[in-house]
Scaffold this motif. Structure first.
Motif, short mmCIF file in Angstrom:
data_model
loop_
_atom_site.label_atom_id
_atom_site.label_comp_id
_atom_site.label_asym_id
_atom_site.label_seq_id
_atom_site.Cartn_x
_atom_site.Cartn_y
_atom_site.Cartn_z
N SER A 1 32.87 30.36 36.81
CA SER A 1 33.77 30.27 35.66
C SER A 1 34.04 31.64 35.04
O SER A 1 35.10 31.87 34.46
CB SER A 1 33.21 29.31 34.61
N THR A 2 33.11 32.57 35.18
CA THR A 2 33.32 33.93 34.69
C THR A 2 34.43 34.61 35.46
O THR A 2 35.30 35.28 34.89
CB THR A 2 32.02 34.75 34.78
N VAL A 3 34.43 34.43 36.78
CA VAL A 3 35.49 34.99 37.63
C VAL A 3 36.83 34.37 37.22
O VAL A 3 37.83 35.07 37.08
CB VAL A 3 35.20 34.77 39.13
N SER A 4 36.84 33.07 37.02
CA SER A 4 38.06 32.38 36.61
C SER A 4 38.60 32.95 35.30
O SER A 4 39.79 33.23 35.18
CB SER A 4 37.81 30.88 36.47
N ARG A 5 37.71 33.14 34.34
CA ARG A 5 38.15 33.70 33.04
C ARG A 5 38.70 35.11 33.21
O ARG A 5 39.73 35.45 32.62
CB ARG A 5 36.99 33.69 32.05
N CYS A 6 38.05 35.93 34.03
CA CYS A 6 38.54 37.30 34.27
C CYS A 6 39.92 37.27 34.92
O CYS A 6 40.79 38.06 34.57
CB CYS A 6 37.56 38.07 35.14
N GLU A 7 40.11 36.37 35.87
CA GLU A 7 41.42 36.26 36.53
C GLU A 7 42.50 35.81 35.56
O GLU A 7 43.68 36.13 35.76
CB GLU A 7 41.35 35.27 37.69
N ASN A 8 42.11 35.09 34.56
CA ASN A 8 43.08 34.57 33.59
C ASN A 8 43.22 35.44 32.36
O ASN A 8 43.78 35.01 31.35
CB ASN A 8 42.71 33.13 33.21
N GLY A 9 42.71 36.68 32.44
CA GLY A 9 42.98 37.65 31.39
C GLY A 9 41.89 37.86 30.36
O GLY A 9 42.09 38.62 29.42
N ALA A 10 40.73 37.22 30.52
CA ALA A 10 39.64 37.46 29.58
C ALA A 10 39.17 38.90 29.72
O ALA A 10 39.18 39.47 30.81
CB ALA A 10 38.49 36.50 29.84
N ARG A 11 38.75 39.47 28.64
CA ARG A 11 38.27 40.84 28.66
C ARG A 11 36.94 40.92 29.41
O ARG A 11 36.05 40.10 29.23
CB ARG A 11 38.08 41.33 27.23
N MET A 12 36.81 41.93 30.27
CA MET A 12 35.59 42.14 31.04
C MET A 12 34.73 43.20 30.37
O MET A 12 35.25 44.18 29.83
CB MET A 12 35.91 42.64 32.45
N SER A 13 33.41 43.02 30.45
CA SER A 13 32.50 44.04 29.95
C SER A 13 32.60 45.26 30.87
O SER A 13 33.05 45.16 32.01
CB SER A 13 31.07 43.52 29.93
N SER A 14 32.15 46.39 30.38
CA SER A 14 32.21 47.61 31.20
C SER A 14 31.31 47.47 32.43
O SER A 14 31.65 47.97 33.50
CB SER A 14 31.81 48.83 30.37
N THR A 15 30.19 46.78 32.30
CA THR A 15 29.31 46.56 33.45
C THR A 15 30.00 45.70 34.49
O THR A 15 29.96 46.01 35.69
CB THR A 15 27.99 45.89 33.00
N MET A 16 30.64 44.62 34.05
CA MET A 16 31.36 43.73 34.97
C MET A 16 32.47 44.51 35.66
O MET A 16 32.67 44.39 36.86
CB MET A 16 31.95 42.55 34.22
N ARG A 17 33.18 45.33 34.92
CA ARG A 17 34.27 46.12 35.49
C ARG A 17 33.74 47.06 36.57
O ARG A 17 34.32 47.18 37.64
CB ARG A 17 34.97 46.91 34.40
N ARG A 18 32.60 47.73 36.32
CA ARG A 18 32.02 48.65 37.31
C ARG A 18 31.58 47.90 38.57
O ARG A 18 31.84 48.35 39.68
CB ARG A 18 30.85 49.42 36.70
N LEU A 19 30.91 46.76 38.40
CA LEU A 19 30.50 45.96 39.56
C LEU A 19 31.70 45.52 40.37
O LEU A 19 31.70 45.61 41.60
CB LEU A 19 29.71 44.73 39.10
N LEU A 20 32.70 45.04 39.68
CA LEU A 20 33.90 44.56 40.35
C LEU A 20 34.58 45.68 41.13
O LEU A 20 34.96 45.49 42.28
CB LEU A 20 34.87 43.97 39.32
N MET A 21 34.69 46.85 40.55
CA MET A 21 35.35 47.95 41.23
C MET A 21 34.56 48.40 42.46
O MET A 21 35.14 48.76 43.47
CB MET A 21 35.57 49.13 40.27
N LEU A 22 33.22 48.35 42.39
CA LEU A 22 32.41 48.69 43.55
C LEU A 22 32.66 47.70 44.69
O LEU A 22 32.82 48.09 45.85
CB LEU A 22 30.93 48.69 43.19
N ILE A 23 32.69 46.42 44.37
CA ILE A 23 32.93 45.40 45.39
C ILE A 23 34.32 45.53 45.96
O ILE A 23 34.52 45.48 47.18
CB ILE A 23 32.69 44.00 44.80
N LEU A 24 35.32 45.74 45.11
CA LEU A 24 36.69 45.85 45.59
C LEU A 24 36.87 47.11 46.44
O LEU A 24 37.59 47.10 47.42
CB LEU A 24 37.67 45.84 44.42
#
Length: 64
Positions: free
Chosen positions: A30-53
């Motif tokens: 559900s966290t991924v769903s919220r991020c895809e739908n425009g919810a603000r991401m924490s800086s930690t989540m953003r860093r993890l996501l960018m590493l994976i991408l």
């Protein structure tokens, strides 16, 4: 203001489900769903996501 990548598009291009990405990030689907739908991401989540991408790898392949 930073411009977030289109998370849904990148996820689909890599053939990942929301659950796949959630498992890679260590969060609930559900966290991924919220991020895809425009919810603000924490800086930690953003860093993890960018590493994976950036790596573009899933599951066992990423651990090798």
């Amino acid at each position: 203001m930073t411009h977030d990548p289109d998370l849904r598009q990148i996820r689909l291009e890599n053939g990942w489900t929301q659950l796949d990405l959630a498992n890679m990030l260590g969060v609930d689907r559900s966290t991924v769903s919220r991020c895809e739908n425009g919810a603000r991401m924490s800086s930690t989540m953003r860093r993890l996501l960018m590493l994976i991408l950036r790596d573009g790898r899933v599951g066992q392949e990423a651990a090798e």
